[in-house]
Design a protein around this motif. Structure first.
Motif, mmCIF file in Angstrom:
data_model
loop_
_atom_site.group_PDB
_atom_site.id
_atom_site.type_symbol
_atom_site.label_atom_id
_atom_site.label_comp_id
_atom_site.label_asym_id
_atom_site.label_seq_id
_atom_site.Cartn_x
_atom_site.Cartn_y
_atom_site.Cartn_z
ATOM 1 N N GLY A 17 -11.566 -21.565 -19.661
ATOM 2 C CA GLY A 17 -11.096 -20.859 -18.469
ATOM 3 C C GLY A 17 -10.505 -19.505 -18.831
ATOM 4 O O GLY A 17 -10.745 -18.499 -18.144
ATOM 5 N N HIS A 18 -9.740 -19.455 -19.921
ATOM 6 C CA HIS A 18 -9.198 -18.186 -20.407
ATOM 7 C C HIS A 18 -10.338 -17.242 -20.806
ATOM 8 O O HIS A 18 -10.339 -16.056 -20.454
ATOM 9 C CB HIS A 18 -8.296 -18.409 -21.630
ATOM 10 C CG HIS A 18 -7.052 -19.166 -21.345
ATOM 11 N ND1 HIS A 18 -6.604 -20.173 -22.163
ATOM 12 C CD2 HIS A 18 -6.146 -19.063 -20.343
ATOM 13 C CE1 HIS A 18 -5.471 -20.653 -21.686
ATOM 14 N NE2 HIS A 18 -5.176 -20.000 -20.565
ATOM 15 N N LEU A 19 -11.301 -17.781 -21.545
ATOM 16 C CA LEU A 19 -12.434 -16.973 -21.991
ATOM 17 C C LEU A 19 -13.192 -16.397 -20.800
ATOM 18 O O LEU A 19 -13.524 -15.208 -20.775
ATOM 19 C CB LEU A 19 -13.362 -17.812 -22.864
ATOM 20 C CG LEU A 19 -14.588 -17.094 -23.401
ATOM 21 C CD1 LEU A 19 -14.191 -15.922 -24.288
ATOM 22 C CD2 LEU A 19 -15.473 -18.075 -24.161
ATOM 23 N N ARG A 20 -13.447 -17.229 -19.796
ATOM 24 C CA ARG A 20 -14.208 -16.774 -18.614
ATOM 25 C C ARG A 20 -13.490 -15.661 -17.864
ATOM 26 O O ARG A 20 -14.121 -14.687 -17.451
ATOM 27 C CB ARG A 20 -14.502 -17.932 -17.671
ATOM 28 C CG ARG A 20 -15.378 -19.013 -18.241
ATOM 29 C CD ARG A 20 -16.827 -18.557 -18.439
ATOM 30 N NE ARG A 20 -17.598 -19.606 -19.068
ATOM 31 C CZ ARG A 20 -17.934 -19.628 -20.360
ATOM 32 N NH1 ARG A 20 -17.574 -18.646 -21.155
ATOM 33 N NH2 ARG A 20 -18.637 -20.607 -20.864
ATOM 34 N N VAL A 21 -12.178 -15.765 -17.659
ATOM 35 C CA VAL A 21 -11.461 -14.719 -16.927
ATOM 36 C C VAL A 21 -11.469 -13.419 -17.728
ATOM 37 O O VAL A 21 -11.617 -12.329 -17.156
ATOM 38 C CB VAL A 21 -10.041 -15.143 -16.507
ATOM 39 C CG1 VAL A 21 -9.056 -15.122 -17.661
ATOM 40 C CG2 VAL A 21 -9.533 -14.281 -15.367
ATOM 41 N N ILE A 22 -11.349 -13.503 -19.033
ATOM 42 C CA ILE A 22 -11.393 -12.305 -19.867
ATOM 43 C C ILE A 22 -12.780 -11.672 -19.818
ATOM 44 O O ILE A 22 -12.919 -10.455 -19.669
ATOM 45 C CB ILE A 22 -10.940 -12.622 -21.308
ATOM 46 C CG1 ILE A 22 -9.411 -12.802 -21.311
ATOM 47 C CG2 ILE A 22 -11.371 -11.546 -22.289
ATOM 48 C CD1 ILE A 22 -8.823 -13.295 -22.607
ATOM 49 N N GLU A 23 -13.818 -12.481 -19.906
ATOM 50 C CA GLU A 23 -15.185 -11.949 -19.826
ATOM 51 C C GLU A 23 -15.463 -11.312 -18.465
ATOM 52 O O GLU A 23 -16.058 -10.227 -18.388
ATOM 53 C CB GLU A 23 -16.207 -13.063 -20.088
ATOM 54 C CG GLU A 23 -16.236 -13.537 -21.521
ATOM 55 C CD GLU A 23 -17.138 -14.730 -21.743
ATOM 56 O OE1 GLU A 23 -17.563 -14.911 -22.896
ATOM 57 O OE2 GLU A 23 -17.416 -15.497 -20.786
ATOM 58 N N ARG A 24 -15.016 -11.968 -17.384
ATOM 59 C CA ARG A 24 -15.240 -11.415 -16.043
ATOM 60 C C ARG A 24 -14.435 -10.140 -15.841
ATOM 61 O O ARG A 24 -14.908 -9.190 -15.214
ATOM 62 C CB ARG A 24 -14.912 -12.452 -14.971
ATOM 63 C CG ARG A 24 -15.954 -13.581 -14.936
ATOM 64 C CD ARG A 24 -15.680 -14.581 -13.837
ATOM 65 N NE ARG A 24 -14.458 -15.308 -14.137
ATOM 66 C CZ ARG A 24 -13.763 -16.005 -13.260
ATOM 67 N NH1 ARG A 24 -14.136 -16.077 -12.001
ATOM 68 N NH2 ARG A 24 -12.670 -16.647 -13.623
ATOM 69 N N ALA A 25 -13.222 -10.093 -16.373
ATOM 70 C CA ALA A 25 -12.410 -8.877 -16.273
ATOM 71 C C ALA A 25 -13.081 -7.742 -17.037
ATOM 72 O O ALA A 25 -13.183 -6.611 -16.536
ATOM 73 C CB ALA A 25 -11.002 -9.136 -16.809
#
Length: 132
Positions: A17-25
């Motif tokens: 979940g952390h990885l996904r938000v960073i990638e989307r940001a």
């Protein structure tokens, strides 16, 4: 003209979940700056100390390919200062903060991203603690 995106989080017990938000940001601009919550801030905000130290969490986030710069977030009330200090064009927050930073629309675009379903650091810590 490049776009700088800024986001914030504790990033404790780093998960997908952390990885996904960073990638989307990161996908919203050319440069991603990440504020990692100080240990003291996390204690005030969540009522518990992080599992991983501030230095460990900074190192983990800094090692991610999508991240260009990390810094310690000392206070939730300093978001405007952080946005201005890092010349951010976009502020990205999880949708659990929806509406709480709209007043920053005068200095940057504010985007609230949906959280990754069924993933919670608190739930992971509880699961690990219970031995499940």
């Amino acid at each position: 003209m490049s776009r700088t995106v800024i986001t914030f989080g504790t990033f404790d017990v780093f998960h997908v979940g952390h990885l996904r938000v960073i990638e989307r940001a990161a996908a919203l601009g050319d440069r991603l700056v990440v504020g990692v919550s100080a240990d003291e801030l996390n204690l005030r905000k969540k009522g518990r100390e992080p599992v991983f130290t501030q230095a460990e969490r900074l190192a983990i986030v800094a090692a991610l390919r999508a991240v260009d710069e990390v810094f310690v977030e000392e206070s939730l009330e300093l978001k405007r200062q952080y946005v201005e200090q890092h010349a951010a064009d976009v502020l990205v927050m999880g949708d659990d903060w929806a509406g709480k930073f709209d007043e920053l629309n005068d200095v940057c675009e504010v985007v609230y991203l949906p959280r990754t379903p069924a993933i919670s650091t608190t739930a992971l810590i509880e699961k690990i603690s219970s031995g499940a």
